[in-house]
Structures are given as structure tokens and as C-alpha cells.
Design a protein around this motif. Sequence first.
Motif, PDB file in Angstrom:
ATOM      1  N   CYS A   1     -18.100  73.206  43.657  1.00  0.00           N
ATOM      2  CA  CYS A   1     -18.508  74.553  43.241  1.00  0.00           C
ATOM      3  C   CYS A   1     -19.571  75.072  44.192  1.00  0.00           C
ATOM      4  CB  CYS A   1     -19.058  74.549  41.819  1.00  0.00           C
ATOM      5  SG  CYS A   1     -19.715  76.164  41.377  1.00  0.00           S
TER       6      CYS A   1
ATOM      7  N   PHE B   1      -2.971  61.577  28.238  1.00  0.00           N
ATOM      8  CA  PHE B   1      -3.036  62.974  28.682  1.00  0.00           C
ATOM      9  C   PHE B   1      -4.018  63.188  29.817  1.00  0.00           C
ATOM     10  CE2 PHE B   1      -7.062  64.081  26.885  1.00  0.00           C
ATOM     11  CZ  PHE B   1      -7.167  63.393  25.687  1.00  0.00           C
ATOM     12  N   HIS B   2      -4.855  62.152  30.081  1.00  0.00           N
ATOM     13  CA  HIS B   2      -5.712  62.268  31.254  1.00  0.00           C
ATOM     14  C   HIS B   2      -4.898  62.241  32.537  1.00  0.00           C
ATOM     15  CE1 HIS B   2      -9.444  62.319  29.243  1.00  0.00           C
ATOM     16  NE2 HIS B   2      -9.316  61.136  28.697  1.00  0.00           N
TER      17      HIS B   2
ATOM     18  N   ILE C   1     -22.732  61.403  44.499  1.00  0.00           N
ATOM     19  CA  ILE C   1     -21.911  62.219  45.397  1.00  0.00           C
ATOM     20  C   ILE C   1     -22.356  61.952  46.821  1.00  0.00           C
ATOM     21  CG2 ILE C   1     -21.373  64.574  46.115  1.00  0.00           C
ATOM     22  CD1 ILE C   1     -21.440  65.399  43.230  1.00  0.00           C
TER      23      ILE C   1
ATOM     24  N   GLU D   1     -19.040  60.130  24.056  1.00  0.00           N
ATOM     25  CA  GLU D   1     -19.247  58.983  24.931  1.00  0.00           C
ATOM     26  C   GLU D   1     -19.630  59.342  26.358  1.00  0.00           C
ATOM     27  OE1 GLU D   1     -14.639  59.169  24.652  1.00  0.00           O
ATOM     28  OE2 GLU D   1     -16.341  59.877  23.533  1.00  0.00           O
ATOM     29  N   ARG D   2     -19.453  60.584  26.759  1.00  0.00           N
ATOM     30  CA  ARG D   2     -19.762  60.915  28.150  1.00  0.00           C
ATOM     31  C   ARG D   2     -20.229  62.362  28.272  1.00  0.00           C
ATOM     32  NH1 ARG D   2     -14.173  60.287  27.992  1.00  0.00           N
ATOM     33  NH2 ARG D   2     -13.152  62.290  27.710  1.00  0.00           N
TER      34      ARG D   2
ATOM     35  N   ILE E   1     -12.949  64.038  32.312  1.00  0.00           N
ATOM     36  CA  ILE E   1     -13.335  62.635  32.419  1.00  0.00           C
ATOM     37  C   ILE E   1     -14.707  62.492  33.071  1.00  0.00           C
ATOM     38  CG2 ILE E   1     -10.993  61.729  32.417  1.00  0.00           C
ATOM     39  CD1 ILE E   1     -11.213  61.476  35.481  1.00  0.00           C
TER      40      ILE E   1
ATOM     41  N   SER F   1     -16.944  61.728  45.040  1.00  0.00           N
ATOM     42  CA  SER F   1     -17.821  61.524  43.896  1.00  0.00           C
ATOM     43  C   SER F   1     -17.388  60.217  43.236  1.00  0.00           C
ATOM     44  CB  SER F   1     -17.674  62.701  42.938  1.00  0.00           C
ATOM     45  OG  SER F   1     -18.046  62.325  41.651  1.00  0.00           O
TER      46      SER F   1
ATOM     47  N   THR G   1     -12.188  67.907  26.006  1.00  0.00           N
ATOM     48  CA  THR G   1     -11.515  66.671  25.607  1.00  0.00           C
ATOM     49  C   THR G   1     -10.742  66.056  26.773  1.00  0.00           C
ATOM     50  OG1 THR G   1      -9.654  67.984  24.824  1.00  0.00           O
ATOM     51  CG2 THR G   1     -11.267  67.322  23.193  1.00  0.00           C
ATOM     52  N   ARG G   2     -10.310  66.877  27.710  1.00  0.00           N
ATOM     53  CA  ARG G   2      -9.565  66.351  28.862  1.00  0.00           C
ATOM     54  C   ARG G   2     -10.485  65.906  29.984  1.00  0.00           C
ATOM     55  NH1 ARG G   2      -3.839  68.134  28.828  1.00  0.00           N
ATOM     56  NH2 ARG G   2      -3.638  67.213  30.860  1.00  0.00           N
TER      57      ARG G   2
ATOM     58  N   ALA H   1     -18.319  69.841  40.206  1.00  0.00           N
ATOM     59  CA  ALA H   1     -19.690  70.151  40.605  1.00  0.00           C
ATOM     60  C   ALA H   1     -19.857  69.963  42.105  1.00  0.00           C
ATOM     61  CB  ALA H   1     -20.667  69.265  39.855  1.00  0.00           C
ATOM     62  N   MET H   2     -19.079  69.043  42.651  1.00  0.00           N
ATOM     63  CA  MET H   2     -19.146  68.757  44.082  1.00  0.00           C
ATOM     64  C   MET H   2     -18.610  69.918  44.916  1.00  0.00           C
ATOM     65  SD  MET H   2     -17.274  65.451  45.679  1.00  0.00           S
ATOM     66  CE  MET H   2     -15.613  66.043  45.959  1.00  0.00           C
TER      67      MET H   2
ATOM     68  N   CYS I   1     -15.855  63.349  36.129  1.00  0.00           N
ATOM     69  CA  CYS I   1     -15.846  62.778  37.471  1.00  0.00           C
ATOM     70  C   CYS I   1     -16.754  63.528  38.439  1.00  0.00           C
ATOM     71  CB  CYS I   1     -14.421  62.738  38.025  1.00  0.00           C
ATOM     72  SG  CYS I   1     -13.700  64.352  38.308  1.00  0.00           S
ATOM     73  N   ARG I   2     -17.249  64.683  38.019  1.00  0.00           N
ATOM     74  CA  ARG I   2     -18.191  65.477  38.841  1.00  0.00           C
ATOM     75  C   ARG I   2     -17.573  66.053  40.102  1.00  0.00           C
ATOM     76  NH1 ARG I   2     -20.768  62.374  35.025  1.00  0.00           N
ATOM     77  NH2 ARG I   2     -22.879  63.063  34.625  1.00  0.00           N
ATOM     78  N   MET I   3     -16.265  66.036  40.202  1.00  0.00           N
ATOM     79  CA  MET I   3     -15.661  66.596  41.408  1.00  0.00           C
ATOM     80  C   MET I   3     -15.798  68.116  41.436  1.00  0.00           C
ATOM     81  SD  MET I   3     -12.977  64.381  43.130  1.00  0.00           S
ATOM     82  CE  MET I   3     -11.613  63.715  42.251  1.00  0.00           C
TER      83      MET I   3
ATOM     84  N   TYR J   1     -23.291  69.129  33.857  1.00  0.00           N
ATOM     85  CA  TYR J   1     -22.752  68.063  33.018  1.00  0.00           C
ATOM     86  C   TYR J   1     -23.669  67.826  31.829  1.00  0.00           C
ATOM     87  CZ  TYR J   1     -18.803  67.258  35.826  1.00  0.00           C
ATOM     88  OH  TYR J   1     -17.603  67.426  36.439  1.00  0.00           O
TER      89      TYR J   1
ATOM     90  N   TYR K   1     -23.031  75.967  42.362  1.00  0.00           N
ATOM     91  CA  TYR K   1     -23.630  75.011  41.436  1.00  0.00           C
ATOM     92  C   TYR K   1     -23.861  75.632  40.059  1.00  0.00           C
ATOM     93  CZ  TYR K   1     -26.418  71.285  39.503  1.00  0.00           C
ATOM     94  OH  TYR K   1     -26.864  70.292  38.684  1.00  0.00           O
TER      95      TYR K   1
ATOM     96  N   LYS L   1     -17.087  57.636  40.328  1.00  0.00           N
ATOM     97  CA  LYS L   1     -17.090  57.683  38.872  1.00  0.00           C
ATOM     98  C   LYS L   1     -17.306  56.289  38.311  1.00  0.00           C
ATOM     99  CE  LYS L   1     -12.993  59.114  39.797  1.00  0.00           C
ATOM    100  NZ  LYS L   1     -13.007  59.735  41.090  1.00  0.00           N
TER     101      LYS L   1
END
Lengths: 416, 206
Positions: free
Chosen positions: B102, A56-57, A334, B117-118, B93, A325, B90-91, B99-100, B95-97, B109, B105, A327
Motif C-alpha cells: 500500500c 477457504f484460505h 518485512i 487469534e490474530r 491470514i 513479508s 474472516t479470510r 501493508a507492504m 500476512c501483511r502483504m 493490523y 500506509y 508470516k
Amino acid sequence: MMKRIVILGAGPAGITVAETLRKFDKTSEVIIISDEPYPPYSPPAMTEYFLTGKAFHLWKGSNFIDNYLNAKYLSGKSKRVVEVDPESCRVVLLDGEEIYFDNLVLATGSRLSASIKGMEKEGLYNFKSLSAAEEIMEKVREREAKSALVIGAGFIGIEIAVLLKELGVKVTQLVRSRYMRGMLDEEAAGVLMHIMENKGIDVLKGSDADTVEFMGDPDVRSVRVRSGKILTADLMIAATGIRPNVEFLSGSGIKVNDGVVVDEFMRTNYSQIYACGDIAETINRITRQRVVYPSFYNAVNQGVITAYNLLGMNIRYEGADRINSIKHIGIPLITAGDVDSKDGSSVVYKKGKGFIKKIFLKNGRIVGFILLNDITNAGIFKRLMDRQVDVSSYRDRLLDENFGEGLLYRSILKIM
Amino acid sequence: MKSVIIIPDRCIGCKQCEIACSVEHSKSKNIYSSVFETPKSAPRIFVLPGDHSCFSFPNKCRHCDPAPCLMICPTGAIYKDSSIILVDPTRCIGCRMCAMVCPFYVIRYRESPDIVERYVATKCDGCIDRIKKGNIPACVETCKTGAILFDDLNKILKEKGLNFAKKVFLVQKEGKKIDVLQEKNCYNMLQELKEKLYRTMVVEDE
């Protein structure tokens, strides 16, 4: 009147076009053509998908096209477009099918590129698309590949190297000059190399990493580097750069330079044909030079603008950004803009326990920044950079903990 | 359509909205027990110092339309629910995109109770749970100076316009030399604060 809009490519750009179109226009016929045998997916989530196995990702799922986009989706190898005829408004597919269009969107993306001898041989893998990545993963899953050689140290090179390492493959990476040249300066690239080495990736540098030839017949089995050594591994993965998929346009009359040349409304030299994403040659937002910047961010932005202009809104594209960015290296990183220029730029610099922050200024305006392990105010720097706001009055406070919206909102009010 | 409106001139930087937000987004929703939770609950509104003394600015998500974070999100973790931009942890990942891109700011995260886990994107959710129950957002409820309001934007703009018009009228009528466009200083702010408090008291008495 019902229009028929044909979109070539179901990557981020193509899907964004269709999605934005459907927000405003529910009636037009939309046809999406892709030569990938999968439903539309999200390339930045590929690594996560292979690490966790959670599908689903990979973006919006298979029923997204039918239910939400209400579009016809033609996919598979036989649906590759072989000819575009702008005069009679038609595209021809590999299986002979002819499709007529009122508006055409070119969003075919890019693929691996390298000018190394033996490049065309079989057995050389890449991580540019899901089908290419699946080939690598099949080898890894069947335990055929115990070691891998990643050629190139760009964005894709880092991602595949980290992914394979996490999956238990012994990874060697060839870094010709430094990690992410053009997007990181020497110091940050050094830190990144340190991180990669700590992860257990063998990094080869200099003449040991300058690939001259891919060897083996018929499949690639090893590479020869400039120092004369011959390196070998079970998996050969090239991440040496990408180039736009524009070959099918030759002879069509559509103007192609490095990529498909588009104007500020994302139109090609034919007004009914648009191009966006990795294949589009647009202008840089700040320097106004003509560039091809293939990235997810630019693809999405260009897709939105293309859709607006298809709807007749006449909205200008502000220009492509060099921003990304990184990952999966364990820490956030960034990087944006021009971080490598030597002429007349000054640097605001802050280094602390475990982080580096750098802002590059020219004429009192931000032209680039690198934020490593501390991404505070990343978006705000991007905003100041995009608008080329004069920051000289608060230059020294840019990297303060308290810098942010509070200090800026008044000056923004004055602009508006 | 009501939304959270910030009037920065009224903010005195007490950071009570940060506390209220933090408590609201904790598991127990109790100020005392939320301290002992792991992961620790953290605010999604940030009070920042302003450009000169006695100024502060409550910075929170504007729920932009079109939202750059929603456009960039590669996994569709950021979505829109009745004009409020939300994150599905839950979706995400990480990736901080978002935050990049916005421009304010306001996406941070953090550890999420669901995901171990993240770090995942965490942002203002417009107190959507409270609104569904008929309450107002936590930061609005706790703000003592009226710097954070939950109201119709057009109504607030109308009020502000009328106030301005009144001042202009006074200048013309009495010939007083009042610079109506002058920036507010601390004194004016305190005056306004007093007025505001007075007004609320009168309303309550009625």
C-alpha cells in the motif's frame, strides 16, 4: 475473431493472467493447463490451511474457474506439457493430446533445487507445492513423523519449520550461514534465529549444517554434514532453493537463460508467446540487471502486465522487486531491496523495545529496508524506493513516528 | 459518482474525523460506551503533520483502481464492492502483504471483534453501511473545515478551476501583482476557513 489463449500453469501468475484477461475480454477461449491435481490455490496460504484446516484460505475455490474465468481447466499428472512448438503454435501433453494456440503464456513456476549428492533419491520432501506439502502432512497426520529435519533457512524453510513445530513435530533446522541470507542482514537474521529457537526449533549452524550428502538406500534416511556428523529424522525436508521449471522448453527455440528470457512486455523471443511468474527472467526495478526473482508479489504483477499485453495494451513491466513479508513467526517482518551491500550505502537505523527498523540508502535514495515487529510506513518506503526519490532532505525523519503521507504529499504533487 | 475527497489545505489537524471514524466502527456506535469495548475501536483515517508548521494531512484509503492491495492479497480477503475496496476479516491470514504494497500506509493490523487469534487487516470501508442508508461517511459529516468532502470529483475540480481562472482574470484586469501560484500560508488558510464557514451559514439561512 475469437482467440485461443493457452496458459501453462495455474499458480498465482497463470491465474492472475486469466483473471485480468476476463476483466476486459469475455469472448476469447482460455485454456489453463496444470499438472497439479488440485483447483488453483494460493501458495502463501498453504501454511494457514494446514494449521487451521480451513480450505477457504486457499484462494478462490473450485467453481472460480468455471463461473468467473469461464476457462477450460486441464489438470493432473497426465496433463504435463512435454513439448512446445512455437512454429506451428501447438503444445503437446504427456497423454498425447495436442492443443493449438494463438497466444501461449508460460507460467509453470519453479521447483526445489539443490546441488547436493543424493538429491534425486526418494523420500526427500519439500514444501514448494500443495501436492508436495500434502505428502508431508499425510505423514504428520498419521503420526508416522515425530521428528523432522529441515535443510535450508530461506523463506520456505522458515515456513515449513514453524508449521511442523505448531503441529507438534520435533524440528531441527540446518542453517548454513544465517536465516534468509540475501534478504536479511546479520542483526535481523540473529533476531530471527532467536525467535525460531524460542519456538522450540533446534537450530544447527556452521559446519554442522552444511549438508554434503543425502544417505540411505533407496529412500533418504539421514544426511551427512561437513563436520562429519550424520543427522537423522523421520521426515527429511529440503528447502535449499528453487529453480525455474524450464526443462520442457529445451529444443523449442524459446530462449532460456536462468529463466525464460522476456522483454519489458513479458514477451519471449516469439512474439505470440509470453512468460511470467517464477520462470521469467526479467530486470530488477532498481539496478536494471537481469534477474529471476521468484515470489508471489512478482508473479502477480507480471501476470497482470502479461494480460494487458495479451490484450494489446502495450504496457511496460517496471521490473521485479525483491520484497517479502514473513508470516507465522509471531511478529511481522518485512524486508525489501538490497540489504546486504557494502559499497557506499548508509543506514538509517532505529532500535527500540522489541523492534528494529533499518533503511539502506545509496546516493540519498532508498535501496532497501528491514522492518522487524514494526511495519509502520512499509508501503511508503517501498514507494520511495521504487521511484528512487531523493530522500536526503528528510533522511533523519524517515523513521519518525510522524513520518508519512503528510510530509510527502506536496513533493509528490511536484513530481506529477 | 460521489466519493470522499480530501482538500489538505483546509485541514487544521483537529482529529475529529479520527474520533468519528473510531465511533462509527465500534460495536455500540456511541462515543461514551465505545471506550469500554474490547477490542478497542480505532480509527481508519489518520491525521498526520505536514511538511511545515500549521499543516496537517488526513490520510485515508484512496480505494485505488487497480488496487495493489487487492492484487496482492493471497487469500482473496480484499475485494471490491461498487468501487470501494473492502476486507473480509474472516479470510484474512494476517500476512501483511497488503501493508507492504500500500503506497499510502493506510492498512493497519488490528484485533477484530470476529477474529480473536490474530491481527487482521483493517482499512477504510468508505462507510459503506452509512451510504447504503443514505447518509454520508462519518469523517465527512464531522469535518468542521470542509477538508473532507463527499462529492463528485469532477464538480470539485471544476469549482477549483473556476476560482483559479477568476484570480488570473483579476490580475490581468487590475494589473495587481498577485502571485496566484503562491503556496498558502496560515493566514490564507484562516481566511479561507472563515469564508467557508460564512458560506455554509449563508446557505443554511437561505
